[in-house]
Design an enzyme around this catalytic site. Sequence first.
Site, PDB file in Angstrom:
ATOM      1  CD1 TRP A 131      -2.797   1.421   0.531  1.00 14.53           C
ATOM      2  CD2 TRP A 131      -2.124   1.734   2.652  1.00 14.53           C
ATOM      3  NE1 TRP A 131      -3.609   2.377   1.100  1.00 14.53           N
ATOM      4  CE2 TRP A 131      -3.213   2.583   2.394  1.00 14.53           C
ATOM      5  CE3 TRP A 131      -1.544   1.753   3.913  1.00 14.53           C
ATOM      6  CZ2 TRP A 131      -3.730   3.448   3.364  1.00 14.53           C
ATOM      7  CZ3 TRP A 131      -2.054   2.605   4.868  1.00 14.53           C
ATOM      8  CH2 TRP A 131      -3.133   3.441   4.597  1.00 14.53           C
ATOM      9  CG  ASP A 148      -2.130  -2.216   7.338  1.00 17.13           C
ATOM     10  OD1 ASP A 148      -3.315  -2.302   7.699  1.00 17.13           O
ATOM     11  OD2 ASP A 148      -1.721  -1.359   6.532  1.00 17.13           O
ATOM     12  CE  LYS A 178     -10.107  -0.099   3.205  1.00 16.77           C
ATOM     13  NZ  LYS A 178      -9.775   0.525   1.945  1.00 16.77           N
TER      14      LYS A 178
END
Length: 408
Positions: free
Chosen positions: A142, A223, A258
């Site tokens: 990312w 993460d 999310k």
Amino acid sequence: MVDGSLSAKISSAPSDPIFGIVEAFRADPRPEKINLAAGVYMEENGVTPILASVREAERRLLANSTTKLYKPIGGDPALVKLMRALIFREPGAPFGTLPPIATSGRVEVLHTPGGTGAVRLAVELVARLRPEAQIWVSDPTWPNHPQIADAVGVRHRSHPWTTANVRELDMGALLDAIAAAAPGDAFIFHGACHNPTGIDPTAAQWGEIANAVAARGVLPILDFAYQGLGDGLVEDAASLRAFLATGCEVLVAASASKNFALYDERVGALAIVAADPAAAAAILTHAKVAIRAAWSNPPGHGGEIVAEILGDDSLRAQWEGEVTAMRERINGNRRAFVDALAQAGAADFSHLLSGRGMFSLLGLSDAQLAQLRDEQAIYLVARGRINFAGLSAVKIPIVAKAVAALLR
Ligand SMILES: Cc1ncc(COP(=O)(O)O)c(C=O)c1O
């Protein structure tokens, strides 16, 4: 212009590699345009809905909230307790029953603004407590990972994540990187649903990675932005359990963006697993100082929504059903897209079937991506990162044919 003013030597910064493409998509007037770039869940109609469990939680909050007072620096105790339960839940255990590690005093949990806030706080802690440490990130990763390290002023290095054909995890390269790291360095791992490759280690590989990390004395930062969108809410924490099994320290950056579809509410959590209770309490004091100087106190509403859902058995069951539905739709699109690529005569893309989460890489060049955008109004991210949630029954054959044509 006054010399020394902000404007004196100004030039523009580059646009964000993902949000920049989404902005270009929005500005595209072509009605047939297809957005496979944004890192968000979408329904068949391209819309990112408010979950029914979230709507119900908001209805209750509207009726019952009495104040907008500051939250504590580390977040509402009710929320952080529930986020702890979500992150550390064991397979087969009822929600709220925690494994011994989570109640050992070694773990502290704080509410952060989104997963980004949690990653930022994790990196700030590395900078404050291990100023000589480097942060290792996977290549690719990312783009915000190296950007956050730069912003905090921590040096970063990268290690390959996949083999050259971008089809499988390069365990050898990863283990070499861990061996080459200095003790005290940190590694950012994607807890589940690696972004952008979709290539996750198996449970056995996580065990091997965790053992290497513990043996080398490096700090894993997990993460965990996509908990629930890989194999399941509890299944996806296999990565965390592998690290916990070694007894090493871990920082877990969780996100409710999310899995609760609460993107704009900015709800996340940083779980700190320290060496012992005294260290956990001391690290917490540093985390609070870092927070006070950044966002001071976490935003209230989104955290209250998450607490309302996780704290209520029936609402939580409804939400878990919604997470399952999102995951199954993503996986269904993944399978249908691979079939459609085969039907369109593209090279073998069956390796995408073992991917997890919203993303995989199609391995397209910048020129191919520009061609897809200019000629077909199809938007993807660098290297052909596709968001399967952006596909639909109608869009799948269109995109598959366009990609197959590019590769011929
Ligand atoms: C790998 C990864 N980490 C963290 C995040 C942070 O998400 P947020 O700050 O919206 O919770 C994202 C979001 O796209 C992500 O893809």
